[in-house]
Design an enzyme around this catalytic site. Structure first.
Site, PDB file in Angstrom:
ATOM      1  N   GLU A 139      41.476  36.081  28.021  1.00  0.00           N
ATOM      2  CA  GLU A 139      41.544  36.387  26.574  1.00  0.00           C
ATOM      3  C   GLU A 139      42.798  35.811  26.131  1.00  0.00           C
ATOM      4  O   GLU A 139      43.907  35.708  26.647  1.00  0.00           O
ATOM      5  CB  GLU A 139      41.689  37.953  26.366  1.00  0.00           C
ATOM      6  N   ARG A 153      43.931  42.448  42.389  1.00  0.00           N
ATOM      7  CA  ARG A 153      44.851  41.612  41.533  1.00  0.00           C
ATOM      8  C   ARG A 153      46.137  41.406  42.277  1.00  0.00           C
ATOM      9  O   ARG A 153      46.537  42.227  43.123  1.00  0.00           O
ATOM     10  CB  ARG A 153      44.869  42.508  40.298  1.00  0.00           C
ATOM     11  N   LYS A 193      50.282  41.576  30.776  1.00  0.00           N
ATOM     12  CA  LYS A 193      50.529  40.665  29.642  1.00  0.00           C
ATOM     13  C   LYS A 193      51.222  41.452  28.498  1.00  0.00           C
ATOM     14  O   LYS A 193      52.049  41.198  27.688  1.00  0.00           O
ATOM     15  CB  LYS A 193      49.287  40.135  29.085  1.00  0.00           C
TER      16      LYS A 193
END
Length: 551
Positions: free
Chosen positions: A34, A260, A270
């Site tokens: 994104e 992850r 983020k």
RNA sequence: UGGGGCGUCGCCAAGUGGUUAAGGCACCGGGUUUUGAUCCCGGCAUCGGAGGUUCGAAUCCUCCCGCCCCAGCCA
């Protein structure tokens, strides 16, 4: 195919099986960030995985921006992400894709589901919806709007789209099962109203699709065969499959999840990275202390090192924390193999060689790299006055040769690539501080062993005092003092390392460094790996970032 | 607590009933070296726990323990 003996991860095994069974013809993956922030080392793992899979199986990998929420997205991020993926050395099929390119298609699929009686416009507000949803242990209740006629929902959706409905008052929901043990299946939101400009579609839309209603369909449109994401999306998979099986899609993608990447002494979220930037704890997204791709690049870490590190990581379903040392190992390995050598004295101490003719200067030649002939050799001016590092001289003559392999009064040391010298006398200022050493050189010792009886304690780096350049060095340490900045009570900001940046001014570097360009890596011998900082350097003051120290 | 996922050396991990239980990082020894770097040699676990199945289990079964994710109109 020579890599048959290479151990393969579970995703590679799944793909191989799909290929063998002809379930898929050509492998298509995608990296779907994104555009709401800069890419970090965690994304690098996903990038290497997705692009790597496509490469390995002769397929394709798309770069796709999942821009379904205009609230946090910006074109600045799109550009930065494109640059970072390219820098890492990957290229995608065709042009970059955008979820926003499919808004029209998504909208008609929403209409289709309403027509099928599988979606409805709900007028519950956020608070009520939460209440109706139930909890982990209690089932939810059906929305009072659940059985609304399709025609009515269709009309309302159109009004939402036209901007005739206020934000927060209506949503389009999938009609699935409010009693599902999987909360994601309790009539999830497909569209919400956001009267906000989108960085690509402007004010065309007043409603935007949710991640769940968009992702699988985006994959299907692009013919993605294996949609690889991180573990936290595992609970969304049933929903992903509900949409892909209830819609007339051009293909049926499959979702797989892997763990992850987490690294200690850093944060890879983020949201937190953005906070560090917004609150100015760092110099921007590309601050060399940041785990962002742009930060690593500015720091001097090579793309190859990042890729090697990512390839060393396991693709599995465990959620572990990788030791920073493992990353540093790959950084050092690549730099050791490829960085040109140079000398730079951080804390200069002048030595005057009393038996070296005043005004004389010779040019010595040094290798650009100890075992790489292809890197150009260096020209090192040598004269009567040179600088060595303060830490390479000690007044304590009782130090053993083994313990202190440097300069001591009355003893010898080898100047790297130059002569063997001896320290004879210390000169002090009024305050008693050492300001200079008087020494002498041993003739004919460049590239030659000294005469019998002269045993240098070690080899130290140096620079000609009359022919060198000034520079500043930025030394970086971990941004956080705790291995797990996130853990425990307070904020991760409580664990910021106040010493993460140390600036050393007025260092003396060998002449050749004057031609350094940003991004070019060097090993300052006996000190560490450095690269010119494009941001801080100016014509009259060079600034080098320390990528990492030598071990 | 309902659902989903995971537990093999300090860290990351391979392992898919029979292997001396890979490998990398870290660490500890030793050697080479005009970088106390690099390089080279060597050392370093019985598999979360307890039962069970089996000639044989880290691998199968049962129970237990622990950790992660999900209750955004975020992704």
């Amino acid at each position: 195919m020579t890599d048959i003996e290479k151990p393969s991860n579970f995703i590679q095994q799944i793909i191989s099986a799909d290929l063998d069974a002809n379930r898929v013809e050509t492998v298509v993956t995608r990296f779907p960030p994104e555009p709401n922030g800069y890419l970090h080392i965690g994304h690098a793992k996903s990038i290497c995985l997705n692009f790597g899979l496509a490469e390995q199986f002769n397929g394709a990998c798309n770069l796709r921006f999942d821009d379904t929420n205009p609230e946090k997205e910006d074109d600045e991020y799109v550009q930065a992400i494109i640059e970072d993926v390219k820098w890492l050395g990957f290229d995608w099929a065709d042009e970059p894709k955008f979820a926003s390119d499919y808004f029209g298609q998504l909208y008609s699929w929403a209409q289709y589901l309403i027509g099928e009686g599988k979606a409805y416009i709900c007028e519950l507000n956020a608070e009520d919806m939460r209440e109706y949803r139930g909890t982990l242990t209690e089932v939810g209740k059906n929305s009072p709007y659940r059985e609304r006629p399709a025609e009515e929902s269709l009309a309302l959706l159109e009004q939402m789209k036209q901007g005739a409905v206020d934000e927060g008052t209506m949503t389009l929901r999938a009609k699935i099962d409010m009693a599902s043990p999987n909360i994601n299946m309790r009539d999830p939101v497909m569209y919400r109203i956001k009267k906000m400009a989108h960085h690509r579609t402007g004010d065309t839309w007043n409603i935007y699709p949710s991640y769940d209603f968009a992702h699988g369909q985006e994959d299907a449109i692009e013919g993605v065969t294996h949609s690889v994401c991180t573990l936290e999306f595992a609970a969304n998979r049933p929903l992903y499959e509900w949409f892909t099986s209830n819609l007339p899609l051009p293909s049926v993608p499959r979702q797989y999840e892997f763990g992850r990447l987490n690294i200690n002494y850093t944060v890879t979220s983020k949201r937190k990275l953005k906070q560090l930037v917004d609150e100015k704890h760092v110099d921007g997204w590309d601050d060399p202390r940041m785990p962002t791709i742009s930060g690593l690049r500015r720091r001097g870490v090579t793309a190859a090192a990042v890729r090697e590190f990512c390839d060393s990581l396991a693709v599995a379903k465990t959620d572990g924390v990788v030791d920073l040392a493992q990353f540093e190992h790959f950084i050092r390995t690549d730099l050791n193999d490829n960085a040109s050598r140079a000398m730079c004295v951080l804390n200069p101490l002048k030595i005057t060689l009393s038996n070296y003719e005043a005004g004389k200067e010779e040019i010595l030649t040094a290798a650009g790299h100890p075992n790489r002939d292809d890197l150009p050799s260096r020209q090192l001016p040598f004269g009567r006055e040179i600088y060595i590092d303060q830490s390479d001289f000690s007044e304590d003559t009782t130090l053993s040769r083994k313990k202190f392999k440097r300069l001591v009064i009355g003893e010898y040391v080898r100047l790297r690539g130059a002569y063997v010298i001896r320290a004879d006398e210390v000169i002090r200022d009024d305050a008693g501080e050492i300001v200079e050493i008087i020494g002498s050189y041993v003739p004919d010792t460049v590239g030659e062993n000294p005469p019998e009886g002269i045993r240098p304690r070690g080899v130290i780096h140096w620079v000609s005092a009359s022919n060198c350049i000034d520079c500043d060095l930025y030394l970086y340490e971990n941004l956080f003092t705790e291995a797990a900045p996130d853990a425990g009570e307070g904020s991760f900001l409580d664990h910021l390392n106040p010493q993460s940046l140390q600036i050393i001014k007025n260092c003396k570097a060998e002449l050749g460094l004057g031609e350094a360009v940003a991004g070019q890596q060097y090993q300052f011998e006996r000190e560490g790996y450095y690269c010119l900082d494009g941001k801080h350097s100016s014509a009259d003051k060079l600034v080098f970032n320390r990528t990492i120290a030598l071990r």
